[in-house]
Design a protein around this motif. Structure first.
Motif, PDB file in Angstrom:
ATOM      1  N   ALA A 132       0.829  -1.265  -0.064  1.00 46.99           N
ATOM      2  CA  ALA A 132      -0.064   0.035  -0.133  1.00 46.99           C
ATOM      3  C   ALA A 132       0.827   1.328  -0.049  1.00 46.99           C
ATOM      4  CB  ALA A 132      -0.834   0.020   1.318  1.00 46.99           C
ATOM      5  N   HIS A 133       0.597   2.104  -1.167  1.00 48.52           N
ATOM      6  CA  HIS A 133       1.204   3.492  -1.002  1.00 48.52           C
ATOM      7  C   HIS A 133       0.264   4.492  -0.542  1.00 48.52           C
ATOM      8  CE1 HIS A 133       4.437   2.788  -4.312  1.00 48.52           C
ATOM      9  NE2 HIS A 133       4.805   2.458  -3.268  1.00 48.52           N
ATOM     10  N   THR A 134       0.452   5.694  -0.342  1.00 55.61           N
ATOM     11  CA  THR A 134      -0.682   6.662  -0.129  1.00 55.61           C
ATOM     12  C   THR A 134      -0.977   7.320  -1.243  1.00 55.61           C
ATOM     13  OG1 THR A 134       0.821   7.779   0.991  1.00 55.61           O
ATOM     14  CG2 THR A 134      -0.459   6.900   2.505  1.00 55.61           C
ATOM     15  N   ASP A 135      -2.472   7.704  -1.423  1.00 55.08           N
ATOM     16  CA  ASP A 135      -2.704   8.583  -2.507  1.00 55.08           C
ATOM     17  C   ASP A 135      -2.058  10.094  -2.556  1.00 55.08           C
ATOM     18  OD1 ASP A 135      -5.442   8.523  -4.420  1.00 55.08           O
ATOM     19  OD2 ASP A 135      -4.839  10.318  -4.071  1.00 55.08           O
ATOM     20  N   SER A 136      -1.366  10.386  -3.730  1.00 54.75           N
ATOM     21  CA  SER A 136      -0.785  11.695  -3.784  1.00 54.75           C
ATOM     22  C   SER A 136      -1.811  12.819  -3.646  1.00 54.75           C
ATOM     23  CB  SER A 136      -0.010  11.985  -5.178  1.00 54.75           C
ATOM     24  OG  SER A 136      -0.905  11.576  -6.081  1.00 54.75           O
ATOM     25  N   GLU A 137      -3.238  12.808  -3.808  1.00 55.05           N
ATOM     26  CA  GLU A 137      -4.169  13.589  -3.698  1.00 55.05           C
ATOM     27  C   GLU A 137      -4.534  13.879  -2.343  1.00 55.05           C
ATOM     28  OE1 GLU A 137      -4.698  15.776  -6.375  1.00 55.05           O
ATOM     29  OE2 GLU A 137      -3.214  14.859  -7.328  1.00 55.05           O
ATOM     30  N   ARG A 138      -4.928  12.643  -1.644  1.00 56.33           N
ATOM     31  CA  ARG A 138      -5.689  12.569  -0.620  1.00 56.33           C
ATOM     32  C   ARG A 138      -4.846  11.817   0.597  1.00 56.33           C
ATOM     33  NH1 ARG A 138     -11.457  10.355  -0.906  1.00 56.33           N
ATOM     34  NH2 ARG A 138     -11.672  11.701   0.694  1.00 56.33           N
ATOM     35  N   LEU A 140      -3.017  10.208   3.588  1.00 59.24           N
ATOM     36  CA  LEU A 140      -3.280   9.051   4.318  1.00 59.24           C
ATOM     37  C   LEU A 140      -4.376   8.031   3.756  1.00 59.24           C
ATOM     38  CD1 LEU A 140      -3.447  10.824   8.010  1.00 59.24           C
ATOM     39  CD2 LEU A 140      -1.419  10.060   6.658  1.00 59.24           C
ATOM     40  N   LEU A 141      -4.807   8.168   2.651  1.00 58.80           N
ATOM     41  CA  LEU A 141      -5.655   7.356   1.934  1.00 58.80           C
ATOM     42  C   LEU A 141      -4.707   6.112   1.535  1.00 58.80           C
ATOM     43  CD1 LEU A 141      -8.464   6.637   0.882  1.00 58.80           C
ATOM     44  CD2 LEU A 141      -8.223   7.888  -0.832  1.00 58.80           C
ATOM     45  N   PRO A 142      -4.863   5.138   1.812  1.00 59.66           N
ATOM     46  CA  PRO A 142      -4.034   3.985   1.275  1.00 59.66           C
ATOM     47  C   PRO A 142      -4.391   3.648  -0.176  1.00 59.66           C
ATOM     48  CG  PRO A 142      -5.125   3.047   3.010  1.00 59.66           C
ATOM     49  CD  PRO A 142      -5.698   4.289   2.834  1.00 59.66           C
ATOM     50  N   LYS A 143      -3.442   3.268  -1.199  1.00 58.97           N
ATOM     51  CA  LYS A 143      -3.629   3.012  -2.527  1.00 58.97           C
ATOM     52  C   LYS A 143      -2.875   1.761  -2.689  1.00 58.97           C
ATOM     53  CE  LYS A 143      -2.305   5.163  -6.768  1.00 58.97           C
ATOM     54  NZ  LYS A 143      -1.344   6.049  -7.362  1.00 58.97           N
ATOM     55  N   PRO A 144      -3.654   0.730  -3.293  1.00 55.50           N
ATOM     56  CA  PRO A 144      -2.968  -0.618  -3.476  1.00 55.50           C
ATOM     57  C   PRO A 144      -2.163  -0.354  -4.602  1.00 55.50           C
ATOM     58  CG  PRO A 144      -5.316  -0.887  -3.094  1.00 55.50           C
ATOM     59  CD  PRO A 144      -4.964   0.597  -3.239  1.00 55.50           C
ATOM     60  N   VAL A 145      -0.840  -0.964  -4.680  1.00 54.75           N
ATOM     61  CA  VAL A 145      -0.134  -0.808  -6.083  1.00 54.75           C
ATOM     62  C   VAL A 145       0.812  -2.272  -6.037  1.00 54.75           C
ATOM     63  CG1 VAL A 145       0.319   1.601  -5.666  1.00 54.75           C
ATOM     64  CG2 VAL A 145       1.814   0.149  -4.510  1.00 54.75           C
ATOM     65  N   TYR A 161      -3.732   3.263   8.581  1.00 54.35           N
ATOM     66  CA  TYR A 161      -4.809   2.507   9.410  1.00 54.35           C
ATOM     67  C   TYR A 161      -6.194   2.537   8.753  1.00 54.35           C
ATOM     68  CZ  TYR A 161      -1.545   1.491  13.116  1.00 54.35           C
ATOM     69  OH  TYR A 161      -0.605   0.943  13.644  1.00 54.35           O
ATOM     70  N   SER A 162      -6.319   3.302   7.759  1.00 53.92           N
ATOM     71  CA  SER A 162      -7.694   2.967   6.985  1.00 53.92           C
ATOM     72  C   SER A 162      -7.245   1.773   6.121  1.00 53.92           C
ATOM     73  CB  SER A 162      -8.200   4.238   6.329  1.00 53.92           C
ATOM     74  OG  SER A 162      -7.345   5.127   5.580  1.00 53.92           O
ATOM     75  N   TYR A 163      -8.319   1.171   5.473  1.00 54.79           N
ATOM     76  CA  TYR A 163      -8.491  -0.070   4.643  1.00 54.79           C
ATOM     77  C   TYR A 163      -7.987   0.206   3.243  1.00 54.79           C
ATOM     78  CZ  TYR A 163      -9.713  -4.704   3.296  1.00 54.79           C
ATOM     79  OH  TYR A 163      -9.714  -5.942   3.110  1.00 54.79           O
ATOM     80  N   SER A 164      -6.985  -0.659   2.906  1.00 56.86           N
ATOM     81  CA  SER A 164      -6.481  -0.659   1.573  1.00 56.86           C
ATOM     82  C   SER A 164      -6.571  -1.882   1.003  1.00 56.86           C
ATOM     83  CB  SER A 164      -4.778  -0.542   1.634  1.00 56.86           C
ATOM     84  OG  SER A 164      -4.298  -0.472   0.570  1.00 56.86           O
ATOM     85  N   PRO A 165      -7.898  -1.836   0.098  1.00 56.24           N
ATOM     86  CA  PRO A 165      -7.930  -3.115  -0.725  1.00 56.24           C
ATOM     87  C   PRO A 165      -7.117  -3.678  -1.593  1.00 56.24           C
ATOM     88  CG  PRO A 165      -9.161  -1.181  -1.720  1.00 56.24           C
ATOM     89  CD  PRO A 165      -8.455  -0.682  -0.743  1.00 56.24           C
TER      90      PRO A 165
END
Ligand SMILES: Cc1cc2nc3c(=O)[nH]c(=O)nc-3n(C[C@H](O)[C@H](O)[C@H](O)COP(=O)(O)OP(=O)(O)OC[C@H]3O[C@@H](n4cnc5c(N)ncnc54)[C@H](O)[C@@H]3O)c2cc1C
Ligand code: SF4
Ligand code: SF4
Ligand code: SF4
Length: 351
Positions: A132-138, A140-145, A161-165
């Motif tokens: 999980a990376h974090t979203d560049s715009e938002r 702390l929002l996880p981003k699966p990569v 700590y929020s969900y990363s699908p």
């Protein structure tokens, strides 16, 4: 399972999982639908977007539908657990730590997840890692990569700590024709991956060579907790957050050095509903499980399978990590047993 083959999404997962708030949000059903009928929504649940062809495939990979602990144990370990194996079947346990200052600067605990991946990539045990990376715009929002370089692995270090699908990234694994991938994920991800293996859906299961599971009590809703509570109630500018951690309470460390705190009691209202039905604390079906368990700059490491041993030994022999055995008298070992029992109890009371 035979009868379920003819059932579609609406009479199975929608009725018994999503509508009952039991969905873990793993995304497995979304990626496996051969007709692309399902969409992963902002609420982190699947939604039907075209007519379901009732092929029954999504039903078979859902960790919240017809999940059998003993059957899965026999599949993964060749036996079921003994009553004293409270946190699942394992072979070895260590307190481990990355030897790299660079990793220790960005990781969550002892940087073992990142160290295992970097060592495995360098020695060509893997050609990529789902994490999980974090979203560049938002913030702390996880981003699966799918990370393919050391730099991309390092960028994923640290717990979101929020969900990363993370299963959604399996589409990319297939498209990029990856052959040998390590998957980092929470217990619900690992359960879905094991169901994909049991099925089997080889397109997705073949490239996954190592499953690195994280210990997990719960994850929090992004919109209400991170997006609103932290800025509006706690006055946190999300771009200023250096690290979040849970040590009896939620600690939010800012780049200025200031640490804001939220009690777990207060944060409970923001726990994702599906997490209350989750019985697995320590990623009991992973090849190797990692957690913080109150340690400081160290990762509690449970090796469960030969694959887990292979990726761990690779990093140890190449001096990417150091490791010491776990004392059964230690606070972290006792905490592991306590949290495993508590999570099972919470799930049984929710069901
Ligand atoms: C939602 C969540 C809750 C957790 N709760 C507990 C707990 O209650 N008790 C405990 O002992 N440990 C918990 N952990 C595990 C702990 O926070 C560390 O991830 C673990 O100890 C590994 O630390 P590390 O320094 O070795 O990992 P790092 O080297 O920092 O690497 C962490 C890896 O995890 C990946 N990752 C980060 N966030 C997520 C996510 N949300 N979903 C999937 N992958 C992610 C990263 O991309 C990275 O590859 C939790 C982890 C998560 C994601
Ligand atoms: S996989 Fe797709 S088509 Fe098949 S039952 Fe599920 S939603 Fe329907
Ligand atoms: S738990 Fe996963 S597979 Fe099951 S309905 Fe939710 S997103 Fe789909
Ligand atoms: S508690 Fe953790 S493992 Fe369980 S559903 Fe929630 S995020 Fe997934």
């Amino acid at each position: 399972m035979k009868a379920a083959e003819k059932l579609g999404f609406e009479e199975t997962l929608l009725k018994d999982v999503v509508s009952k708030n039991r969905c873990a949000g793993c995304g497995a059903c979304v990626i496996v639908c051969p007709f692309n009928c399902l969409e992963y929504t902002q609420a982190q649940t699947p939604r039907l977007v075209s007519e379901c062809q009732k092929c029954g495939i999504c039903v078979k990979v859902c960790p919240r539908y017809e999940w059998s602990l003993p059957e899965m144990e026999k599949f993964v370990f060749g036996r079921t657990r003994k009553p004293e194996e409270i946190f699942g079947i394992y072979t070895e346990m260590y307190i481990a730590k990355s030897t790299s200052k660079e990793v220790l600067n960005v990781c969550q605990d002892g940087g073992v997840a990142t160290a295992l991946l970097v060592s495995a990539l360098e020695s060509k045990l893997i050609d990529g890692a789902v994490l999980a990376h974090t979203d560049s715009e938002r913030p702390l929002l996880p981003k699966p990569v799918v990370a393919e370089t050391q730099e991309e692995i390092m960028r994923g270090a640290g717990t979101k700590y929020s969900y990363s699908p993370n299963l959604l990234a399996l589409k990319d694994v297939v498209e990029r024709k990856k052959q040998s991938v390590a998957f980092v994920g929470t217990p619900c991800h690992i359960q879905a991956l094991r169901k994909i293996q049991v099925f089997p859906l080889r397109k997705y299961s073949n490239p996954i060579k190592f499953m690195i599971g994280l210990m997990c009590t719960e994850s929090f809703e992004y919109e209400s907790f991170i997006g609103r509570f932290l800025p509006q109630t706690l006055g946190v500018n999300l771009r200023d957050v250096k690290k979040m951690n849970i040590k009896g309470k939620i600690l939010i460390e800012l780049r200025s050095g200031e640490v804001k705190e939220v009690s777990l009691k207060e944060a409970k209202q923001y726990t994702r509903k599906g997490c209350f039905y989750c019985a697995d604390f320590s990623s009991e079906f992973a090849d190797i499980s990692l957690g913080g368990l109150g340690l400081n700059q160290q990762t509690f490491t449970i090796i469960r399978t030969e694959k887990g041993s292979e990726i761990f030994e690779n990093a140890l022999k190449r001096n990417f990590i150091t490791a010491e055995p776990v004392s059964e008298e230690s606070f972290s070992f006792r905490l592991l047993k306590k949290l495993s029992k508590m999570k099972r109890k919470r799930a049984s009371e929710s069901t």
